[in-house]
Write a protein that holds these residues in place. Structure first.
Motif, PDB file in Angstrom:
ATOM      1  N   UNK A 198       0.824  -1.205   0.000  1.00  0.00           N
ATOM      2  CA  UNK A 198       0.000   0.000   0.000  1.00  0.00           C
ATOM      3  C   UNK A 198       0.864   1.262   0.000  1.00  0.00           C
ATOM      4  N   UNK A 199       1.967   1.241   0.744  1.00  0.00           N
ATOM      5  CA  UNK A 199       2.855   2.407   0.790  1.00  0.00           C
ATOM      6  C   UNK A 199       3.436   2.703  -0.592  1.00  0.00           C
ATOM      7  N   UNK A 200       3.844   1.638  -1.308  1.00  0.00           N
ATOM      8  CA  UNK A 200       4.421   1.812  -2.638  1.00  0.00           C
ATOM      9  C   UNK A 200       3.416   2.393  -3.625  1.00  0.00           C
ATOM     10  N   UNK A 201       2.134   2.262  -3.324  1.00  0.00           N
ATOM     11  CA  UNK A 201       1.089   2.768  -4.208  1.00  0.00           C
ATOM     12  C   UNK A 201       0.436   4.041  -3.699  1.00  0.00           C
ATOM     13  N   UNK A 202       1.083   4.675  -2.745  1.00  0.00           N
ATOM     14  CA  UNK A 202       0.639   5.987  -2.305  1.00  0.00           C
ATOM     15  C   UNK A 202      -0.400   6.010  -1.209  1.00  0.00           C
ATOM     16  N   UNK A 203      -0.765   4.851  -0.672  1.00  0.00           N
ATOM     17  CA  UNK A 203      -1.719   4.827   0.435  1.00  0.00           C
ATOM     18  C   UNK A 203      -1.034   5.310   1.709  1.00  0.00           C
ATOM     19  N   UNK A 204      -1.790   5.983   2.568  1.00  0.00           N
ATOM     20  CA  UNK A 204      -1.229   6.515   3.799  1.00  0.00           C
ATOM     21  C   UNK A 204      -2.131   6.204   4.988  1.00  0.00           C
ATOM     22  N   UNK A 205      -1.501   6.018   6.128  1.00  0.00           N
ATOM     23  CA  UNK A 205      -2.236   5.739   7.359  1.00  0.00           C
ATOM     24  C   UNK A 205      -2.721   7.041   7.985  1.00  0.00           C
ATOM     25  N   UNK A 206      -3.860   6.990   8.641  1.00  0.00           N
ATOM     26  CA  UNK A 206      -4.390   8.127   9.392  1.00  0.00           C
ATOM     27  C   UNK A 206      -4.802   7.648  10.780  1.00  0.00           C
ATOM     28  N   UNK A 207      -4.970   8.597  11.687  1.00  0.00           N
ATOM     29  CA  UNK A 207      -5.404   8.250  13.038  1.00  0.00           C
ATOM     30  C   UNK A 207      -6.778   7.594  12.993  1.00  0.00           C
ATOM     31  N   UNK A 208      -7.649   8.090  12.131  1.00  0.00           N
ATOM     32  CA  UNK A 208      -8.996   7.522  12.018  1.00  0.00           C
ATOM     33  C   UNK A 208      -8.936   6.067  11.574  1.00  0.00           C
ATOM     34  N   UNK A 209      -8.065   5.780  10.611  1.00  0.00           N
ATOM     35  CA  UNK A 209      -7.934   4.404  10.136  1.00  0.00           C
ATOM     36  C   UNK A 209      -7.418   3.492  11.251  1.00  0.00           C
ATOM     37  N   UNK A 210      -6.450   3.987  12.020  1.00  0.00           N
ATOM     38  CA  UNK A 210      -5.867   3.175  13.081  1.00  0.00           C
ATOM     39  C   UNK A 210      -6.898   2.839  14.155  1.00  0.00           C
ATOM     40  N   UNK A 211      -7.766   3.802  14.467  1.00  0.00           N
ATOM     41  CA  UNK A 211      -8.747   3.598  15.526  1.00  0.00           C
ATOM     42  C   UNK A 211      -9.991   2.866  15.009  1.00  0.00           C
ATOM     43  N   UNK A 212     -10.473   3.286  13.849  1.00  0.00           N
ATOM     44  CA  UNK A 212     -11.778   2.808  13.392  1.00  0.00           C
ATOM     45  C   UNK A 212     -11.727   1.518  12.570  1.00  0.00           C
ATOM     46  N   UNK A 213     -10.694   1.366  11.743  1.00  0.00           N
ATOM     47  CA  UNK A 213     -10.673   0.202  10.843  1.00  0.00           C
ATOM     48  C   UNK A 213     -10.634  -1.127  11.598  1.00  0.00           C
ATOM     49  N   UNK A 214      -9.792  -1.295  12.635  1.00  0.00           N
ATOM     50  CA  UNK A 214      -9.813  -2.567  13.376  1.00  0.00           C
ATOM     51  C   UNK A 214     -11.154  -2.808  14.074  1.00  0.00           C
ATOM     52  N   UNK A 247      -2.177  -3.899  12.894  1.00  0.00           N
ATOM     53  CA  UNK A 247      -0.750  -4.010  12.609  1.00  0.00           C
ATOM     54  C   UNK A 247      -0.408  -3.428  11.245  1.00  0.00           C
ATOM     55  N   UNK A 248      -1.229  -3.716  10.258  1.00  0.00           N
ATOM     56  CA  UNK A 248      -0.976  -3.191   8.911  1.00  0.00           C
ATOM     57  C   UNK A 248      -0.970  -1.670   8.917  1.00  0.00           C
ATOM     58  N   UNK A 249      -1.922  -1.059   9.624  1.00  0.00           N
ATOM     59  CA  UNK A 249      -2.010   0.400   9.657  1.00  0.00           C
ATOM     60  C   UNK A 249      -0.821   1.014  10.393  1.00  0.00           C
ATOM     61  N   UNK A 250      -0.406   0.397  11.492  1.00  0.00           N
ATOM     62  CA  UNK A 250       0.761   0.892  12.227  1.00  0.00           C
ATOM     63  C   UNK A 250       2.012   0.813  11.353  1.00  0.00           C
ATOM     64  N   UNK A 251       2.195  -0.298  10.673  1.00  0.00           N
ATOM     65  CA  UNK A 251       3.370  -0.456   9.810  1.00  0.00           C
ATOM     66  C   UNK A 251       3.338   0.537   8.656  1.00  0.00           C
ATOM     67  N   UNK A 252       2.157   0.812   8.124  1.00  0.00           N
ATOM     68  CA  UNK A 252       2.042   1.804   7.056  1.00  0.00           C
ATOM     69  C   UNK A 252       2.438   3.181   7.578  1.00  0.00           C
ATOM     70  N   UNK A 253       2.013   3.517   8.794  1.00  0.00           N
ATOM     71  CA  UNK A 253       2.396   4.802   9.394  1.00  0.00           C
ATOM     72  C   UNK A 253       3.905   4.876   9.586  1.00  0.00           C
TER      73      UNK A 253
END
Length: 264
Positions: A198-214, A247-253
């Motif tokens: 995801x990082x290689x394709x320009x995706x970025x982590x956000x606080x909302x994703x870290x809290x809400x996605x799991x 874990x995926x979101x933290x690693x992306x951040x």
């Protein structure tokens, strides 16, 4: 009076990639006894995987691992026949699924380019029938002339087709881990690979994703899709699935902020 003989059934190749799967491979290969050709591409296992495969009559090739998709694509290209059935070593064709596959090829596989079927995963003595784990329909039976393991994503890889896909009844039985620690290690590895993709394709982590996605992953699987009906195994699977997203979101951040994720 002339008689017409039925067309011979289409030959089928089974394709499996392996690395240190000696303890699980025999059952996988036994479930593929109806295939005329079985090819195993091994990533230089250090256990008895190669010996187990050859003892079961499989053709074995060895190739350095460079990604799940790439390895599976290479394996398909080595098949003797155009219709291929792709399995992982921790999967088995159930009797009902085998019956469905046999019926489909007795009919010449019809006009479709491939087939999907449900995958049923075992968690601690119970095959889950609810939640995010089921029916988990996978496309594993296809005509390689009209489909294959394409694209550049090496994790959560999937087959794409040039044509329609059919749906077969019967489950592909899945035994995704040997023990709980191995399950966590596997999920962490997959989370890292997906974060890098995801990082290689320009995706970025956000606080909302870290809290809400799991939280959403857990709620969707355990409540909306009935994971609670699978008892403790369903609860464990829902927590592990949510933790994978975390874990995926933290690693992306970490990647987007130039921080080390860990050694290769």
């Amino acid at each position: 009076m002339t008689s017409t003989r039925p067309e011979p059934r289409a030959p089928l190749s089974a394709c499996i990639i392996t690395f240190n799967e000696a303890d699980r491979l025999a059952d996988c290969l036994a479930s593929l006894s109806f295939c005329e050709d079985i090819v195993v591409v091994d990533s230089f296992s250090t256990d008895a995987t190669v010996e187990v495969a050859r003892a079961a009559g499989a053709r074995v090739l060895q190739r350095p691992f460079d990604g799940f998709r790439s390895q599976k694509d290479f394996c398909v290209q080595q098949a003797a026949h155009d219709w291929v059935l792709c399995l992982d070593a921790d999967e088995r064709v159930s009797a009902p699924l085998r019956q469905s596959i046999e019926a489909a090829r007795a009919a010449g596989f019809g006009s479709v380019a491939g087939y999907r079927f449900a995958r049923c995963s075992e968690y601690y003595g119970r095959f889950l029938k609810h939640g995010t784990a089921y029916p988990d329909r996978v496309l594993r039976l296809f005509d390689r002339r009209r489909g294959g393991w394409r694209g550049d994503r090496e994790i959560h890889e999937a087959v794409s087709l040039d044509g329609p896909a059919g749906l077969l009844p019967g489950d592909l039985l899945h035994h995704p881990f040997r023990n709980f620690m191995q399950l966590l290690d596997k999920k962490q590895k997959y989370a890292r690979m997906m974060a890098e993709h995801e990082f290689a394709r320009g995706r970025r982590a956000t606080l909302a994703k870290l809290v809400l996605a799991p939280a959403w992953r857990f709620f969707r699987g355990y409540v909306l899709r009935g994971g609670m009906l699978d008892g403790w195994p369903g609860l464990i699977e829902s927590f592990v699935s949510a933790n994978y997203v975390r874990q995926k979101t933290i690693m992306l951040w970490l990647l987007q902020n130039g921080q080390p994720v860990g050694g290769k």
